[in-house]
Write a protein that holds these residues in place. Structure first.
Motif, mmCIF file in Angstrom:
data_model
loop_
_atom_site.group_PDB
_atom_site.id
_atom_site.type_symbol
_atom_site.label_atom_id
_atom_site.label_comp_id
_atom_site.label_asym_id
_atom_site.label_seq_id
_atom_site.Cartn_x
_atom_site.Cartn_y
_atom_site.Cartn_z
ATOM 1 N N ARG A 173 -10.804 -0.725 2.557
ATOM 2 C CA ARG A 173 -11.920 0.169 2.237
ATOM 3 C C ARG A 173 -12.387 -0.125 0.821
ATOM 4 N NH1 ARG A 173 -8.030 4.111 3.912
ATOM 5 N NH2 ARG A 173 -7.900 4.760 1.752
ATOM 6 N N LYS B 163 -5.585 3.586 -7.068
ATOM 7 C CA LYS B 163 -6.403 4.010 -5.920
ATOM 8 C C LYS B 163 -7.357 2.909 -5.491
ATOM 9 C CE LYS B 163 -6.314 9.008 -6.247
ATOM 10 N NZ LYS B 163 -7.118 10.225 -6.377
ATOM 11 N N THR B 164 -7.884 2.175 -6.447
ATOM 12 C CA THR B 164 -8.765 1.052 -6.108
ATOM 13 C C THR B 164 -7.999 0.013 -5.286
ATOM 14 O OG1 THR B 164 -10.081 1.381 -8.108
ATOM 15 C CG2 THR B 164 -10.201 -0.781 -7.073
ATOM 16 N N ASN C 203 -7.131 1.335 -1.755
ATOM 17 C CA ASN C 203 -8.290 1.239 -0.867
ATOM 18 C C ASN C 203 -8.545 -0.202 -0.449
ATOM 19 O OD1 ASN C 203 -8.939 3.969 -0.631
ATOM 20 N ND2 ASN C 203 -10.081 3.952 -2.537
ATOM 21 N N ARG D 102 0.838 -1.204 0.000
ATOM 22 C CA ARG D 102 0.000 0.000 0.000
ATOM 23 C C ARG D 102 0.871 1.253 0.000
ATOM 24 N NH1 ARG D 102 -2.469 3.684 3.205
ATOM 25 N NH2 ARG D 102 -4.549 4.305 2.549
ATOM 26 N N GLU E 269 -13.498 10.063 -4.861
ATOM 27 C CA GLU E 269 -12.152 10.436 -4.375
ATOM 28 C C GLU E 269 -11.425 11.262 -5.378
ATOM 29 O OE1 GLU E 269 -9.652 7.685 -2.270
ATOM 30 O OE2 GLU E 269 -11.364 6.384 -2.130
ATOM 31 N N PHE F 30 -13.691 1.072 -2.864
ATOM 32 C CA PHE F 30 -13.343 2.201 -3.737
ATOM 33 C C PHE F 30 -14.525 3.118 -3.888
ATOM 34 C CE2 PHE F 30 -13.102 4.090 -8.002
ATOM 35 C CZ PHE F 30 -11.959 4.838 -7.845
#
Length: 132
Positions: free
Chosen positions: A126, A117-118, A121, A21, A132, A128
Motif C-alpha cells: 500500500r 508506518k511508511t 505500508n 512487516r 493514518e 503511505f
C-alpha cells in the motif's frame, strides 16, 4: 513447542516480507504507546525520565530491527534493486542517528513511527497516507 521449532514453523509459513512487516508493526505499536508524553516534554531532562520508564527499551528495539535490515541490505545476496537497497540503507542510517538523538533526549519519537508506518505500508503493498 521449542523456540527452534517455532522459528522453523514461522519461516515455513511466512514470507520474509510478512515477517519484516509483522516485526515492524509490533515495535511501532510499542513506540506509539509511549511517545506522546515524551514528544510533548519540554526539556531533555523530562524526556530522559520518560525514557527510563520503558520507552528507552522500545526505541532500542526499533533500532535493532533497523540494524538487522541494514545488515540484510548490505548482503550481496540481497535481491532488491541497487537503487532501492541504497535508499533503504540510507534510511536505516538515518533511523540509527535519529534513535541516538531520541535516547539522548534531543529528538522526538514520532518521526521514527512515521518512517516505520511508511515501510509497513510498502511491505503490505500500500502507498503511505499522511492521514493514518
Amino acid at each position: 513447542m521449542s523456540i527452534a521449532a517455532y522459528k522453523r514453523t514461522i519461516s515455513d509459513t511466512e514470507a520474509p516480507r510478512q515477517i519484516e512487516r509483522r516485526v515492524l508493526v509490533q515495535v511501532t505499536s510499542r513506540l506509539e504507546s509511549g511517545h506522546a508524553d515524551y514528544d510533548a516534554a519540554e526539556t531533555s531532562g523530562e524526556r530522559l525520565e520518560i525514557l527510563s520508564n520503558g520507552l528507552r527499551e522500545d526505541v532500542w528495539q526499533n533500532e535493532r530491527v533497523w540494524l538487522a535490515f541494514k545488515a540484510d541490505l548490505a548482503e550481496p545476496e540481497n535481491a532488491l534493486s541497487p537503487d532501492l537497497r541504497a535508499g533503504l540503507l540510507s534510511l536505516a542510517m538515518w533511523v540509527e542517528r535519529h534513535s541516538q538523538g531520541v535516547l539522548a533526549g534531543e529528538k522526538k519519537v514520532k518521526p521514527l513511527i512515521d518512517i516505520n508506518k511508511t515501510i509497513i505500508n510498502g511491505l503490505a503493498g500500500r502507498a503511505f497516507s499522511t492521514t493514518e
